[in-house]
Design a protein around this motif. Structure first.
Motif, mmCIF file in Angstrom:
data_model
loop_
_atom_site.group_PDB
_atom_site.id
_atom_site.type_symbol
_atom_site.label_atom_id
_atom_site.label_comp_id
_atom_site.label_asym_id
_atom_site.label_seq_id
_atom_site.Cartn_x
_atom_site.Cartn_y
_atom_site.Cartn_z
ATOM 1 N N THR A 197 1.964 4.396 12.690
ATOM 2 C CA THR A 197 1.955 3.078 13.328
ATOM 3 C C THR A 197 2.841 3.056 14.569
ATOM 4 O O THR A 197 3.150 1.989 15.106
ATOM 5 C CB THR A 197 2.416 1.980 12.346
ATOM 6 O OG1 THR A 197 3.699 2.334 11.799
ATOM 7 C CG2 THR A 197 1.418 1.796 11.219
ATOM 8 N N HIS A 254 -5.189 4.559 10.037
ATOM 9 C CA HIS A 254 -5.621 4.397 8.648
ATOM 10 C C HIS A 254 -5.694 5.722 7.908
ATOM 11 O O HIS A 254 -5.609 5.749 6.685
ATOM 12 C CB HIS A 254 -6.962 3.670 8.590
ATOM 13 C CG HIS A 254 -8.136 4.501 8.964
ATOM 14 N ND1 HIS A 254 -8.409 4.860 10.261
ATOM 15 C CD2 HIS A 254 -9.115 5.081 8.216
ATOM 16 C CE1 HIS A 254 -9.488 5.607 10.287
ATOM 17 N NE2 HIS A 254 -9.937 5.757 9.072
ATOM 18 N N ILE A 260 -2.461 5.968 5.884
ATOM 19 C CA ILE A 260 -2.315 5.140 4.680
ATOM 20 C C ILE A 260 -3.313 5.578 3.603
ATOM 21 O O ILE A 260 -3.020 5.502 2.412
ATOM 22 C CB ILE A 260 -2.441 3.627 4.986
ATOM 23 C CG1 ILE A 260 -1.798 2.820 3.838
ATOM 24 C CG2 ILE A 260 -3.852 3.199 5.268
ATOM 25 C CD1 ILE A 260 -1.553 1.369 4.140
ATOM 26 N N THR A 317 3.674 -1.622 4.096
ATOM 27 C CA THR A 317 2.864 -2.676 4.722
ATOM 28 C C THR A 317 3.564 -4.021 4.605
ATOM 29 O O THR A 317 3.651 -4.785 5.575
ATOM 30 C CB THR A 317 1.470 -2.732 4.059
ATOM 31 O OG1 THR A 317 0.837 -1.452 4.208
ATOM 32 C CG2 THR A 317 0.602 -3.801 4.681
ATOM 33 N N VAL A 369 3.171 -3.764 11.798
ATOM 34 C CA VAL A 369 1.834 -3.234 11.509
ATOM 35 C C VAL A 369 0.769 -4.099 12.183
ATOM 36 O O VAL A 369 -0.158 -3.601 12.834
ATOM 37 C CB VAL A 369 1.581 -3.151 9.982
ATOM 38 C CG1 VAL A 369 0.112 -2.858 9.676
ATOM 39 C CG2 VAL A 369 2.471 -2.088 9.350
ATOM 40 N N LEU A 385 -1.716 -2.764 15.054
ATOM 41 C CA LEU A 385 -3.099 -2.492 14.662
ATOM 42 C C LEU A 385 -4.007 -3.716 14.739
ATOM 43 O O LEU A 385 -5.226 -3.578 14.641
ATOM 44 C CB LEU A 385 -3.144 -1.934 13.232
ATOM 45 C CG LEU A 385 -2.248 -0.719 12.943
ATOM 46 C CD1 LEU A 385 -2.420 -0.283 11.504
ATOM 47 C CD2 LEU A 385 -2.549 0.429 13.903
ATOM 48 N N TRP A 406 -7.022 -0.507 7.683
ATOM 49 C CA TRP A 406 -5.689 -0.245 7.118
ATOM 50 C C TRP A 406 -5.537 -0.942 5.767
ATOM 51 O O TRP A 406 -5.126 -0.344 4.774
ATOM 52 C CB TRP A 406 -4.616 -0.724 8.096
ATOM 53 C CG TRP A 406 -3.217 -0.585 7.600
ATOM 54 C CD1 TRP A 406 -2.523 -1.473 6.817
ATOM 55 C CD2 TRP A 406 -2.310 0.514 7.839
ATOM 56 N NE1 TRP A 406 -1.259 -1.006 6.558
ATOM 57 C CE2 TRP A 406 -1.100 0.207 7.168
ATOM 58 C CE3 TRP A 406 -2.406 1.706 8.546
ATOM 59 C CZ2 TRP A 406 0.005 1.072 7.203
ATOM 60 C CZ3 TRP A 406 -1.305 2.557 8.573
ATOM 61 C CH2 TRP A 406 -0.119 2.242 7.906
ATOM 62 N N GLY A 438 -5.910 1.170 2.292
ATOM 63 C CA GLY A 438 -4.554 1.464 1.869
ATOM 64 C C GLY A 438 -4.118 0.812 0.580
ATOM 65 O O GLY A 438 -3.187 1.290 -0.077
#
Length: 880
Positions: A765, A775, A778, A795, A802, A806, A816, A820
């Protein structure tokens, strides 16, 4: 005809006929701003004083209206207002726009953003010295391209951004002399720019098309070129793969496939490729896998580039398929477009199926339909077994909601039911109907029922009647089999992975192709289950299987003794049959229709299996069981022993060496089996992998075969410490292989150290990793039972960061979240996720949150229900 009331759409007073767009004053490397002049040739239904048009992050300076061929405006803008939520601008004029034909001229300002949407910039590090005009920021250079699907054309120019408001496009852009501009059509002319060092590149007019298919790109591009073998309007069409300078040779593999695929589709659809050229462009930052812009398809680099000397061979399969999928859209989606976003599946489901059809035609040795059953079909069944699923054709009122239905239901369930229908009608009849449909609606829009009508006419069958529930209803059935001498009774009900279907959820009766395979040698008898229950006669008790070759989209629940017999009769089963059997047994164990001991007993019989694709299914089944029961250390250890015993003979047999001219599937088997054995603790394989890793780390780049980088990096990190983790991480910055960064991220996720898992998530990230690749990190952490909790903890603790990093593209943040947080089997984590997000902005991943909740609930129920009997079985069979 009145506009549909189930859609939130633009007023229908003004409709576009042609867009004439000119971009200039591009500030490349400064503010990233640009000026645009847009002339829209329009049909005005009735006198009006306002124009409502889609616009996002644009500043409209003024607008004027001219009558056709008029030199003076009949009216000019008096007020411009913006509805940011609905991404619309309302332009009010001082006088009426008269009904009839009008040219609306709009001057505006836009921004080349860095969100992988609209007209955007991509960072890359050049492999050779770039042209002087390439914008740069230290080591980083930039290229520019567009991504307009679903609703992002409005970020680049004001437009009527709805799929059925088709218009032709003319495009011109002013760029530095030493850069290249591309668009949907070939260059029309190049003229001197407004000042020294600039040129204007203009392109030919496109056919009528939806705004989301318009495209352009600017950069330091070079290309490899081939020509179609067939002639189109008397000419062999040019097909090119464009890359930034220094990478063009990596486009040769895609190019070899692209021109053959264009010819193949032209033949099977009975309609020639509609444009005068086909360009494929590798884009360095790309949220999706690829985008089917008409005549200028854009791709993520790993989906179009392949380096024969450095790339993992698995990417051959991916590149060939993605090229075929996007080229299928040139007909199915571009020539004929869905009327509205609720029928997205028409584009994506068909392109997925026909993409595999083309690759099967070019590479029969890859056995891609078995691959489809192992991957696409199983993924679709998995998602569709959740309460959180949705029908293939899902209501979409506001187009801004559509991004979340670019999912396995639209693509993979859509393609699975198309495969089921094609198998039923016969492929030749099916393709004739498709060709008729494309001809009837060329350059226009169509609906699902238009396709069914064409297929009904071609086949003489009522396709709508038996396909409608598959498209418009949620879910799919499980067919439960009960045996009697010489016959079986079969019963359908909706299948849910949680195993708790309520009466009101079980009202659909599907048309279910039975496909009875029975006898020795086996023959297939075709019939259909069209009611809740029926009886099938003439069944040979010694061997039978329904859903032959897994062509129907459903699960089958056999009596436990029959499952054992099927495991013993593998020589009578096709590869697709075996994959289906394993997938069904796994899903039925999770739902409670079956049990984990029954699944493991079935798996034990596959120790001598030779097929890579069956081993892929076995590995998937074991991964699911090991994941759900990971917190029970006794079961976890026993399952590791079970896996080791199952895979060791095959892994030891396949060895480490890649003979010249080996079949592609054999090479894939080697990777899978060595990785599975190493993951289960095979000491000799781990030792050999460590030895090769040590040699590589000492500077011998040839110590690791390019196809084994993932296997060896994974086992080195999983069985090593900080030194191995850091050595692999360093490779991320060093690798020049197009797939190298993805392989490194996946390997780093194998570390058993929690701090390393957090470190990896921080890394993916950060600015060091493009958002499109985050991704992968994760996914790797979430798949690692030792560090899985880091995925949610990171997260949650770093949500602001994050989301900022993203959240610029809904696809990236959704990926993600969805990938994840879905592997947990703990209801406390499920509730914590729900609680955390209840006061957050979740519009771009709200559907994924429901999927996560459903999946964790199912996993938790499964764990609770099977834990004791699974441990008992493992002890009874000396694994625990």
């Amino acid at each position: 005809m009145a506009p549909p009331t189930d859609r939130d759409i633009l007023p229908d007073t003004i409709k576009p006929i042609n867009y004439d767009l000119s971009l200039f004053n591009l500030d490349l490397g400064g503010s990233w701003g640009y000026d645009g002049l847009l002339k829209i040739d329009s049909e005005v239904k009735s006198d009006t004083k306002e124009l409502v048009i889609n616009a996002k992050h644009l500043e409209i300076k003024n607008a004027q209206v001219f009558v056709k061929n008029g030199t003076s405006p009949v009216t000019s803008s008096s007020d411009i207002s913006y509805d940011k939520k609905n991404e619309r601008a309302t332009i009010k004029f001082s006088e009426n726009i008269p009904a009839g034909n009008a040219i609306i001229a709009i001057e505006y300002k836009g921004t080349i953003n860095n969100n992988m949407a609209g007209f955007y910039r991509s960072k890359y590090k050049p492999t050779v010295t770039p042209a002087a005009g390439v914008p740069t920021d230290g080591e980083v250079h930039y290229m520019f391209s567009t991504q307009f699907e679903a609703c992002e054309a409005r970020r680049a120019f004001p437009c009527f951004d709805e799929p059925n408001l088709k218009a032709s496009f003319e495009f011109e852009v002013e760029i530095p002399d030493d850069l290249v501009a591309l668009s949907n059509m070939p260059e029309k002319n190049v003229t001197k720019g407004s000042k020294d060092g600039l040129k204007k590149v203009a392109f030919e007019k496109t056919p009528a098309m939806s705004t989301y298919l318009a495209a352009w790109a600017i950069g330091d591009f070079e290309y490899v070129e081939a020509f179609t073998e067939r002639k189109y309007n008397g000419k062999n069409l040019p097909v090119r793969v464009y890359t930034t300078r220094g990478l063009k040779d990596q486009g040769k593999f895609a190019l070899e496939h692209a021109h053959k695929i264009i010819d193949y589709f032209s033949e099977i659809f009975g309609i020639d490729y509609p444009l005068p050229k086909s360009d494929l462009l590798a884009v360095h930052e790309f949220a999706m896998g690829a985008m089917e812009n008409w005549g200028l398809v854009t791709y993520r680099t790993t989906a179009v580039l392949y380096d024969e000397g450095k790339s993992d061979a698995k990417f051959k399969n991916r590149v060939a398929y993605v090229v075929a999928h996007e080229l299928a859209h040139q007909w199915f989606g571009n020539l004929v477009t869905m009327d509205w976003w609720n029928e997205l599946w028409l584009n994506e489901g068909f392109a997925t199926w026909v993409g595999w059809l083309a690759i099967d035609h070019l590479h029969p040795e890859w056995k891609v339909w078995s691959q489809f059953v192992a991957e696409g079909y199983q993924q679709a069944l998995q998602l569709d077994s959740l309460r959180a699923s949705h029908p293939i054709e899902v209501p979409v009122r506001n187009a801004l909601e559509v991004d979340q239905i670019f999912d396995q239901i639209s693509y993979l369930k859509g393609s699975s039911v198309i495969r089921m229908l094609s198998n039923h009608l016969g492929q030749d009849v099916f393709l004739k109907g498709v060709g008729d449909y494309l001809r009837a609606h060329a350059y226009g829009n169509a609906r699902t029922n238009d396709l069914w009508a064409a297929l009904s006419a071609a086949s003489g069958q009522d396709v709508l009647a038996f396909m409608d529930p598959w498209i418009r209803k949620i879910g799919f059935p499980v067919v439960t089999v009960a045996e009697e001498p010489g016959q079986i009774s079969i019963r359908q009900e909706r299948f849910l992975s949680t195993g708790d279907v309520k009466t009101e959820e079980n009202e659909t009766t599907w048309w279910v192709p039975v496909g009875l395979k029975t006898g020795t040698p086996p023959k297939v008898e075709h019939s259909a289950l069209t009611s809740k229950e029926d009886t099938v006669r003439n069944v040979d008790d010694s061997f039978y299987k329904i859903n032959a070759d897994q062509s129907g989209f459903y699960r089958t629940n056999y009596p436990p003794p029959r499952l054992v017999k099927l495991g013993e009769n593998q020589d009578l089963l096709s590869t697709e049959d075996k994959i289906g059997l394993l997938g069904d047994a796994t899903a039925l164990a999770v739902s409670g229709h079956g049990t984990t001991p029954a699944l493991l007993a079935l798996l034990e019989g596959f120790q001598k299996e030779r097929s890579y694709l069956v081993w892929q299914a076995i590995a998937g089944s074991l991964a699911k069981v090991r994941s759900v029961f990971a917190s029970n250390k006794e079961i976890s250890s026993a399952l590791k022993k079970f896996t080791l015993k199952l895979v060791s003979p095959a892994a030891e047999s396949v060895g480490w060496d890649f003979p010249t001219d080996e079949e592609w599937l054999t090479g894939q088997s080697r990777k899978l089996l060595l990785a599975a054995a190493a993951g289960a603790g095979h000491e000799a394989i781990i030792a050999e992998g460590k030895k090769k890793f040590a040699a590589w780390k000492s500077g011998d780049q040839k110590a690791i075969h390019q196809d084994l980088r993932g296997v060896i990096f994974n086992l080195a990190v999983a069985n090593g410490g900080q030194e191995e983790f850091d050595a692999v991480k360093a490779e991320f910055l060093r690798t020049t292989s197009v797939d190298g960064k993805e392989i490194v991220i996946q390997a780093l996720g194998r570390s058993k150290n929690y701090d390393n898992a957090i470190s990896l998530l921080e890394f993916v990230t950060s600015n060091a990793v493009p958002p499109q690749d985050a991704h992968s990190g994760i996914i790797a952490v979430a798949a690692n039972t030792e560090t899985r909790k880091a995925a949610w903890q990171f997260t949650k603790s770093n949500w602001a960061h994050v989301y900022e990093r993203l959240g610029g593209t809904s696809v990236v943040i959704d990926r993600w979240i969805k990938n994840g947080l879905v592997n947990y089997s703990d209801t406390e984590i499920r509730d914590d996720i729900a609680d955390f997000f209840k006061d957050k902005e979740t519009g771009s991943f709200s559907r994924s949150l429901v999927i996560i909740s459903d999946t964790i609930t199912g996993n938790a129920n499964y764990k609770k229900r099977d834990e004791a009997q699974l441990l008992e079985w493992l002890k009874a069979h000396s694994y625990a």
